[in-house]
Scaffold this motif. Structure first.
Motif, PDB file in Angstrom:
ATOM      1  N   LYS A  57       1.531 101.664  47.426  1.00 21.10           N
ATOM      2  CA  LYS A  57       1.400 102.968  46.634  1.00 21.10           C
ATOM      3  C   LYS A  57       2.027 102.676  45.270  1.00 21.10           C
ATOM      4  N   ILE A  58       3.283 102.073  45.322  1.00 24.50           N
ATOM      5  CA  ILE A  58       3.917 101.700  44.055  1.00 24.50           C
ATOM      6  C   ILE A  58       3.065 100.648  43.324  1.00 24.50           C
ATOM      7  N   GLY A  59       2.466  99.761  43.996  1.00 28.41           N
ATOM      8  CA  GLY A  59       1.533  98.746  43.115  1.00 28.41           C
ATOM      9  C   GLY A  59       0.675  99.523  42.570  1.00 28.41           C
ATOM     10  N   SER A  60      -0.111 100.250  43.327  1.00 26.14           N
ATOM     11  CA  SER A  60      -0.973 101.069  42.670  1.00 26.14           C
ATOM     12  C   SER A  60      -0.713 101.965  41.649  1.00 26.14           C
ATOM     13  N   LEU A  61       0.340 102.539  41.685  1.00 21.68           N
ATOM     14  CA  LEU A  61       1.052 103.487  40.679  1.00 21.68           C
ATOM     15  C   LEU A  61       1.379 102.631  39.549  1.00 21.68           C
ATOM     16  N   GLU A  62       1.834 101.617  39.884  1.00 23.98           N
ATOM     17  CA  GLU A  62       2.122 100.475  38.686  1.00 23.98           C
ATOM     18  C   GLU A  62       0.839 100.336  37.854  1.00 23.98           C
ATOM     19  N   SER A  63      -0.316  99.975  38.655  1.00 28.24           N
ATOM     20  CA  SER A  63      -1.296  99.689  38.025  1.00 28.24           C
ATOM     21  C   SER A  63      -1.858 100.705  37.146  1.00 28.24           C
ATOM     22  N   SER A  64      -1.722 101.968  37.783  1.00 28.13           N
ATOM     23  CA  SER A  64      -2.364 103.224  37.105  1.00 28.13           C
ATOM     24  C   SER A  64      -1.428 103.518  36.077  1.00 28.13           C
ATOM     25  N   LEU A  65      -0.328 103.238  36.188  1.00 31.10           N
ATOM     26  CA  LEU A  65       0.855 103.412  35.002  1.00 31.10           C
ATOM     27  C   LEU A  65       0.441 102.584  33.967  1.00 31.10           C
ATOM     28  N   SER A  66       0.100 101.369  34.016  1.00 34.17           N
ATOM     29  CA  SER A  66      -0.448 100.375  33.031  1.00 34.17           C
ATOM     30  C   SER A  66      -1.590 100.869  32.603  1.00 34.17           C
ATOM     31  N   THR A  67      -2.634 101.193  33.468  1.00 34.46           N
ATOM     32  CA  THR A  67      -3.702 101.905  32.714  1.00 34.46           C
ATOM     33  C   THR A  67      -3.649 102.997  31.761  1.00 34.46           C
ATOM     34  N   GLU A  68      -2.761 103.915  32.219  1.00 39.81           N
ATOM     35  CA  GLU A  68      -2.241 104.984  31.552  1.00 39.81           C
ATOM     36  C   GLU A  68      -1.678 104.777  29.970  1.00 39.81           C
ATOM     37  N   ARG A  69      -0.820 103.522  30.346  1.00 42.70           N
ATOM     38  CA  ARG A  69      -0.192 103.079  29.145  1.00 42.70           C
ATOM     39  C   ARG A  69      -1.115 102.430  28.020  1.00 42.70           C
ATOM     40  N   ASP A  70      -2.063 101.692  28.656  1.00 44.14           N
ATOM     41  CA  ASP A  70      -3.271 101.238  27.724  1.00 44.14           C
ATOM     42  C   ASP A  70      -3.912 102.235  27.111  1.00 44.14           C
ATOM     43  N   SER A  71      -4.479 103.042  27.912  1.00 42.37           N
ATOM     44  CA  SER A  71      -5.069 104.314  27.516  1.00 42.37           C
ATOM     45  C   SER A  71      -4.235 105.191  26.506  1.00 42.37           C
ATOM     46  N   LEU A  72      -2.952 105.142  26.661  1.00 39.92           N
ATOM     47  CA  LEU A  72      -2.186 105.789  25.929  1.00 39.92           C
ATOM     48  C   LEU A  72      -2.154 105.084  24.446  1.00 39.92           C
ATOM     49  N   ALA A  73      -1.946 103.660  24.494  1.00 38.39           N
ATOM     50  CA  ALA A  73      -1.750 102.859  23.447  1.00 38.39           C
ATOM     51  C   ALA A  73      -3.125 102.897  22.673  1.00 38.39           C
ATOM     52  N   ASN A  74      -4.262 102.974  23.457  1.00 42.31           N
ATOM     53  CA  ASN A  74      -5.464 103.170  22.634  1.00 42.31           C
ATOM     54  C   ASN A  74      -5.751 104.560  22.171  1.00 42.31           C
ATOM     55  N   SER A  75      -5.453 105.505  22.790  1.00 36.68           N
ATOM     56  CA  SER A  75      -5.419 106.771  22.235  1.00 36.68           C
ATOM     57  C   SER A  75      -4.309 106.774  20.922  1.00 36.68           C
ATOM     58  N   LYS A  76      -3.246 106.228  20.752  1.00 31.14           N
ATOM     59  CA  LYS A  76      -2.525 106.357  19.703  1.00 31.14           C
ATOM     60  C   LYS A  76      -3.177 105.598  18.558  1.00 31.14           C
ATOM     61  N   ARG A  77      -3.793 104.306  18.926  1.00 29.35           N
ATOM     62  CA  ARG A  77      -4.597 103.522  17.876  1.00 29.35           C
ATOM     63  C   ARG A  77      -5.785 104.587  17.308  1.00 29.35           C
ATOM     64  N   GLN A  78      -6.648 105.176  18.301  1.00 26.65           N
ATOM     65  CA  GLN A  78      -7.720 106.013  17.936  1.00 26.65           C
ATOM     66  C   GLN A  78      -7.004 107.260  16.798  1.00 26.65           C
ATOM     67  N   LEU A  79      -5.943 107.709  17.234  1.00 26.72           N
ATOM     68  CA  LEU A  79      -5.091 108.923  16.441  1.00 26.72           C
ATOM     69  C   LEU A  79      -4.676 108.355  15.179  1.00 26.72           C
ATOM     70  N   GLU A  80      -4.227 107.072  15.149  1.00 29.17           N
ATOM     71  CA  GLU A  80      -3.750 106.460  13.739  1.00 29.17           C
ATOM     72  C   GLU A  80      -5.029 106.326  13.122  1.00 29.17           C
ATOM     73  N   ALA A  81      -6.168 105.641  13.482  1.00 25.87           N
ATOM     74  CA  ALA A  81      -7.483 105.640  13.003  1.00 25.87           C
ATOM     75  C   ALA A  81      -7.984 106.868  12.352  1.00 25.87           C
ATOM     76  N   ALA A  82      -7.951 107.934  13.340  1.00 26.77           N
ATOM     77  CA  ALA A  82      -8.302 109.458  12.835  1.00 26.77           C
ATOM     78  C   ALA A  82      -7.344 109.923  11.674  1.00 26.77           C
ATOM     79  N   ARG A  83      -5.992 109.625  11.741  1.00 25.79           N
ATOM     80  CA  ARG A  83      -5.349 110.040  10.791  1.00 25.79           C
ATOM     81  C   ARG A  83      -5.541 109.270   9.511  1.00 25.79           C
ATOM     82  N   SER A  84      -6.106 108.025   9.523  1.00 24.29           N
ATOM     83  CA  SER A  84      -6.399 107.326   8.521  1.00 24.29           C
ATOM     84  C   SER A  84      -7.588 107.640   7.713  1.00 24.29           C
ATOM     85  N   GLU A  85      -8.556 107.825   8.681  1.00 21.37           N
ATOM     86  CA  GLU A  85      -9.751 108.643   8.350  1.00 21.37           C
ATOM     87  C   GLU A  85      -9.687 109.760   7.584  1.00 21.37           C
ATOM     88  N   MET A  86      -8.934 110.717   8.192  1.00 24.19           N
ATOM     89  CA  MET A  86      -8.631 111.910   7.621  1.00 24.19           C
ATOM     90  C   MET A  86      -7.807 111.733   6.247  1.00 24.19           C
TER      91      MET A  86
END
Length: 277
Positions: A57-86
């Motif tokens: 479960k810890i491994g699965s949580l770590e994998s999910s956490l890693s995925t969430e981190r990647d998603s969060l990083a991607n969201s941050k990049r998209q947010l930065e891109a949106a801010r730049s476009e705005m």
């Protein structure tokens, strides 16, 4: 001795009995310990299984956490891109507003310039109209002088003819003689301009008319060949309206001065008149 031997035997028997009792006692404790050990092994195995499940479960949580981190990083990049476009869009909007303001100022300037040019054009047309009217008045005065001279000549010729006729016919009635004995004709000569023969030409439409300024604008086909300086005689339903003199021709529009004697009330905007050629 025998008593001692017997005592020793008794002691040996008691020792053996104690040893047997102790053996059984220890054996029972060993069984209990073995059962406890087995229970401990089972608990350890269960704990190990739970630990492995927890690790999974810890491994699965770590994998999910890693995925969430990647998603969060991607969201941050998209947010930065949106801010730049705005920011870029805001800059474009600001630039567009500035360009629109500049264009509006240019439009206002052009409108003011157009208004000034129209006023200058109207002033120039008024001046041209005044100059043209002065020339027309001078021409009319010359024409009147010519007509007066011609009329005087006709009167002299008529007087001579009357004298000759009176000398040839001495007997005339009172109705046809004057107090001086001269013949009085029963007709009078017109002092107006002689009628000219002509043909009715094409129609032109009245676009605008200013009776106070004496100016009229016609819509006419350029193929009619109307030129500046030409005098147009206007008729409608075989009735003479008057005459105008052309002062400007541009893109199918004919600007003309209304000559004296013209019926300006007959020049209604939108109505059509014909040219007498």
């Amino acid at each position: 001795m025998k008593a001692l031997s017997l005592i020793l035997r008794i002691l040996a028997i008691l020792g053996a009995a104690g040893a047997v009792a102790l053996f059984f006692m220890v054996q029972g404790k060993l069984d209990e310990k073995q059962a406890a050990l087995e229970k401990a092994h089972a608990a350890t195995a269960a704990s190990q299984s739970e630990l492995e499940t927890a690790n999974s479960k810890i491994g699965s949580l770590e994998s999910s956490l890693s995925t969430e981190r990647d998603s969060l990083a991607n969201s941050k990049r998209q947010l930065e891109a949106a801010r730049s476009e705005m920011y870029t869009a805001k800059s474009e909007v600001t630039r567009s507003k500035q360009q629109l303001s500049i264009a509006q100022n240019e439009i206002d300037s052009l409108k003011n310039a157009t208004k000034d040019l129209r006023e200058k054009l109207l002033d120039a047309e008024r001046k041209a109209t005044s100059t043209s009217r002065e020339g027309e008045i001078a021409q009319l005065k010359e024409r009147i002088s010519e007509l007066e001279s011609s009329n005087a000549t006709l009167k002299e010729d008529l007087q001579v003819a009357e004298n000759l006729r009176a000398s040839a016919r001495p007997a005339v009635t009172e109705e046809t003689t004057t107090s001086t004995g001269l013949y009085k004709p029963s007709y009078e000569f017109s002092t107006g301009p002689a009628a000219q023969a002509g043909s009715i030409g094409p129609e032109i439409q009245v676009a605008s008319v200013s009776s106070s300024d004496g100016i009229v604008v016609f819509n006419a086909d350029p193929a009619l060949g109307i030129t500046v300086g030409s005098e147009l005689k206007l008729v409608r339903d075989y009735n003479t309206i008057g005459s105008v003199r052309v002062i400007k021709v541009s893109n199918g529009n004919v600007l003309a001065n209304i000559l004296p004697g013209t019926k300006t009330r007959a020049l209604d905007v939108g109505s059509s008149v014909k040219i007498l050629r």
